[in-house]
Design a protein around this motif. Structure first.
Motif: not given
Length: 369
Positions: A120-140
């Motif tokens: 899951g390394e690549k998908a993890y890295r993708l989500l972390a960078d995308a959330m940093t770029e968008s300055n958003r947090v996710g609710l679940a």
């Protein structure tokens, strides 16, 4: 020592699944004590006692009960509660993204680190960078220990964190608390308070600058006891509230910080100071301390004055303060006493009477000066 995962799961992000591992992010570092029998020193054991039957009850004989009215309970068997729990699921499905600043920290409960699991390394890295770029947090929603809870995932330091959250109905209404709404501030008090905050502002939060001093004192005392040293019993130290005029206190605080920031002695002043260096480094005597208090115009009882002086010298030895530092604290105290002396509302018909609570009596009291 390598971190150990306490659980594993999957973050569901649209059609993307990210296998992750859950790690404990923080744990309390407080001091824990055990109760011992004072007579023999044995550690106590906790027992469940029934006051009606007057007997100790074994754990196997206990059932859970919910109090629906005063002293009235409905019983639940473990199987009944088990049937009500959510089906165990390790999927954390992100339902929406919001700006972090829109989430009140009041709702945060516990914090965990999330790390990528195998594959899951690549998908993890993708989500972390995308959330940093968008300055958003996710609710679940996430099921932990059979119970569904609200969680927030955010990107931090190139990785992901998970915060368990309180539900809205679990947060108490602040309107139930008296917040001083009936108080009227004097003209200029707000401006002075803002200026004082500006004087104390820091650009960043540095948690490493703060330490648990109580824990350190307890551990030091533990070492002394283990080594068989004589231990002096400490009297309980109660922090006394000091009631002063708010406007004067704000002005005095600003003067202290303004003076420290702007005071740059000239060469002549430096030479003059150099000639007084021997006197400044001399130990602060009780007579000098008493004279400084007398200059404030307030009369302090002899016992309180002596105890206050002993507290000051004790702080000086413990903190290894130079004489100049101790004199600075005495000067600050004198200024505060002058402020109290100038407020007739505090003393009414007896303006020269000073209660013990108005003057620092212990080393801890002196730390605030």
């Amino acid at each position: 020592m390598a971190a150990r995962a306490i659980s594993s799961g999957t973050i569901s992000f649209g059609l993307v699944s990210i296998p992750i591992k859950l790690y404990t992010a923080a744990s309390s570092g407080g001091i824990a004590f055990n109760f011992l029998h004072n007579r023999c020193g044995s550690r106590m054991k906790q027992q469940q006692f029934c006051p009606v039957c007057e007997e100790v009850v074994q754990r196997s004989d206990l059932v859970r009960g919910y109090e629906f009215a005063k002293n009235q309970y409905v019983r639940f068997e473990n199987d009944e509660l088990k049937a009500l729990e959510e089906e165990t699921s390790k999927v954390i499905e992100l339902e929406e993204f919001v700006p972090l600043e829109k989430v009140d920290p009041l709702y945060f409960e516990k914090t965990y680190y999330l790390g990528p699991d195998k594959g899951g390394e690549k998908a993890y890295r993708l989500l972390a960078d995308a959330m940093t770029e968008s300055n958003r947090v996710g609710l679940a929603k996430y099921v932990m220990r059979g119970k569904e809870g609200l969680v927030l995932i955010r990107a931090v330091q190139g990785g992901l964190m998970l915060h368990t959250m309180y539900y809205a109905d679990e947060v108490r209404d602040f309107d139930d608390i008296d917040r001083g709404q009936t108080v009227t501030l004097k003209d200029g008090e707000l401006d002075l308070a803002v200026r004082l905050i500006d004087e104390l502002v820091s650009k960043e939060f540095h948690p490493e600058n703060y330490h648990d001093e109580y824990k350190a004192r307890v551990l030091h005392l533990v070492e002394q006891k283990v080594e068989g040293k004589e231990v002096t019993a400490l009297e309980p130290q109660v922090r006394q509230s000091q009631v002063v005029d708010l406007m004067e206190a704000l002005k005095a605080s600003l003067e202290k910080h303004d003076g420290a920031a702007k005071a740059k002695p000239s060469r002549a002043a430096a030479r003059a100071r150099k000639t007084r260096i021997t006197e400044a480094e001399a130990e602060v005597t009780f007579e000098e301390f008493r004279a400084a208090v007398d200059e404030s115009g307030l009369e302090v009882g002899a016992a309180e004055l002596k105890k206050s002086y002993n507290g000051l010298t004790s702080l000086g030895k413990r903190r290894k303060l130079a004489a100049a530092g101790i004199r600075g604290k005495v000067a600050n105290l004198r200024k505060d006493l002058e402020v109290i002396r100038s407020d007739p509302e505090l003393f009414g018909d007896a303006p020269k009477r000073l209660k013990a609570a108005r003057i620092p009596l212990t080393a801890r009291d002196w730390e605030r000066y």
